[in-house]
Design a protein around this motif. Structure first.
Motif, PDB file in Angstrom:
ATOM      1  N   ARG A  97     -66.168 -44.419  61.547  1.00  0.00           N
ATOM      2  CA  ARG A  97     -67.269 -45.234  62.092  1.00  0.00           C
ATOM      3  C   ARG A  97     -67.074 -45.444  63.592  1.00  0.00           C
ATOM      4  N   TRP A 100     -67.950 -42.231  65.429  1.00  0.00           N
ATOM      5  CA  TRP A 100     -69.398 -42.086  65.534  1.00  0.00           C
ATOM      6  C   TRP A 100     -69.969 -43.033  66.588  1.00  0.00           C
ATOM      7  N   HIS A 101     -69.464 -44.258  66.636  1.00  0.00           N
ATOM      8  CA  HIS A 101     -69.900 -45.218  67.653  1.00  0.00           C
ATOM      9  C   HIS A 101     -69.656 -44.647  69.051  1.00  0.00           C
ATOM     10  N   LYS A 102     -68.457 -44.098  69.281  1.00  0.00           N
ATOM     11  CA  LYS A 102     -68.125 -43.528  70.587  1.00  0.00           C
ATOM     12  C   LYS A 102     -69.014 -42.321  70.895  1.00  0.00           C
ATOM     13  N   TYR A 103     -69.335 -41.550  69.870  1.00  0.00           N
ATOM     14  CA  TYR A 103     -70.214 -40.389  70.051  1.00  0.00           C
ATOM     15  C   TYR A 103     -71.596 -40.854  70.523  1.00  0.00           C
ATOM     16  N   TYR A 104     -72.192 -41.819  69.791  1.00  0.00           N
ATOM     17  CA  TYR A 104     -73.527 -42.293  70.161  1.00  0.00           C
ATOM     18  C   TYR A 104     -73.525 -43.016  71.501  1.00  0.00           C
ATOM     19  N   GLU A 105     -72.444 -43.716  71.785  1.00  0.00           N
ATOM     20  CA  GLU A 105     -72.307 -44.379  73.086  1.00  0.00           C
ATOM     21  C   GLU A 105     -72.318 -43.343  74.210  1.00  0.00           C
ATOM     22  N   THR A 107     -73.514 -40.175  74.087  1.00  0.00           N
ATOM     23  CA  THR A 107     -74.769 -39.424  74.182  1.00  0.00           C
ATOM     24  C   THR A 107     -75.852 -40.238  74.885  1.00  0.00           C
ATOM     25  N   GLY A 108     -75.786 -41.541  74.814  1.00  0.00           N
ATOM     26  CA  GLY A 108     -76.775 -42.379  75.494  1.00  0.00           C
ATOM     27  C   GLY A 108     -76.545 -42.477  76.989  1.00  0.00           C
ATOM     28  N   THR A 131     -68.744 -35.949  74.268  1.00  0.00           N
ATOM     29  CA  THR A 131     -69.505 -36.152  73.029  1.00  0.00           C
ATOM     30  C   THR A 131     -69.078 -35.149  71.961  1.00  0.00           C
ATOM     31  N   TRP A 134     -65.869 -36.543  70.418  1.00  0.00           N
ATOM     32  CA  TRP A 134     -66.092 -37.653  69.474  1.00  0.00           C
ATOM     33  C   TRP A 134     -66.773 -37.170  68.197  1.00  0.00           C
ATOM     34  N   LYS A 135     -67.679 -36.216  68.321  1.00  0.00           N
ATOM     35  CA  LYS A 135     -68.338 -35.663  67.135  1.00  0.00           C
ATOM     36  C   LYS A 135     -67.311 -34.947  66.262  1.00  0.00           C
TER      37      LYS A 135
END
Length: 183
Positions: A97, A100-105, A107-108, A131, A134-135
């Motif tokens: 989790r 995934w948080h770091k990935y979405y952070e 990518t934004g 990214t 992290w993915k």
């Protein structure tokens, strides 16, 4: 005479505590345990950044306690031991989790042109690599092992032993010169 010995022992322990505290702190600047360099980081999340220094929390967590018999250096952080000694950790659901948080952070944070496309600047290229990292971490299977290399910052070494010997010798020499007027 016994009171003098107690005083000299307290001075020696205090001097060792201060000296080794400084040296252990300097390991974070040296990026190694005295003369033994730490293994470089493989993750692209902070290229060129200091190893084991993200927020500085690990470095600041190091403390020491002294009593009449010795000194203990320690860290209160739960992950300090795995970094200091190395080892393996298992991927958990909670870790996934976080990844995934770091990935979405990440990518934004991409720089965008007015038409919505990604910019092709240095920062965006770096984020693209981050990214992907992290993915890749987030897609690991639960229970898989991640090897954490040993990056010792506390403990015994020839440098520590030499510093202790030098402090003891210096304090005893000073004590006897002062106590018995030896010059």
């Amino acid at each position: 005479m016994s009171g003098g010995i107690d005083i000299i022992i307290k001075r020696i322990l205090r001097d060792i505590q201060v000296e080794l505290g400084d040296e252990f702190d300097k390991n974070f600047e040296r990026q190694g345990f005295f003369s033994q360099s730490w293994q470089r980081r493989k993750s692209p999340t902070r290229p060129g950044g200091h190893i084991l220094v993200d927020t500085g929390g690990l470095r600041r967590s190091i403390s020491s306690k002294a009593d009449s018999t010795g000194i203990v250096f320690q860290s209160t952080l739960p992950d300090a031991a795995i970094h200091n000694e190395g080892g393996e950790i298992k991927v958990t659901r909670k870790m996934k989790r976080y990844f995934w948080h770091k990935y979405y952070e990440a990518t934004g944070s991409f720089g965008r042109k007015k038409n919505g496309q990604r910019r092709n600047d240095k920062r965006t290229v770096q984020l693209s690599t981050e990214t992907e990292f992290w993915k890749w971490m987030a897609l690991m299977k639960e229970g898989k092992s991640i090897k954490i290399p040993k990056r010792q910052f506390l403990g015994a070494s020839p440098e520590v032993e030499k510093a202790v010997r030098d402090i003891i010798e210096e304090n005893l020499t000073e004590y006897f010169e002062h106590e018995y007027n030896l010059q």
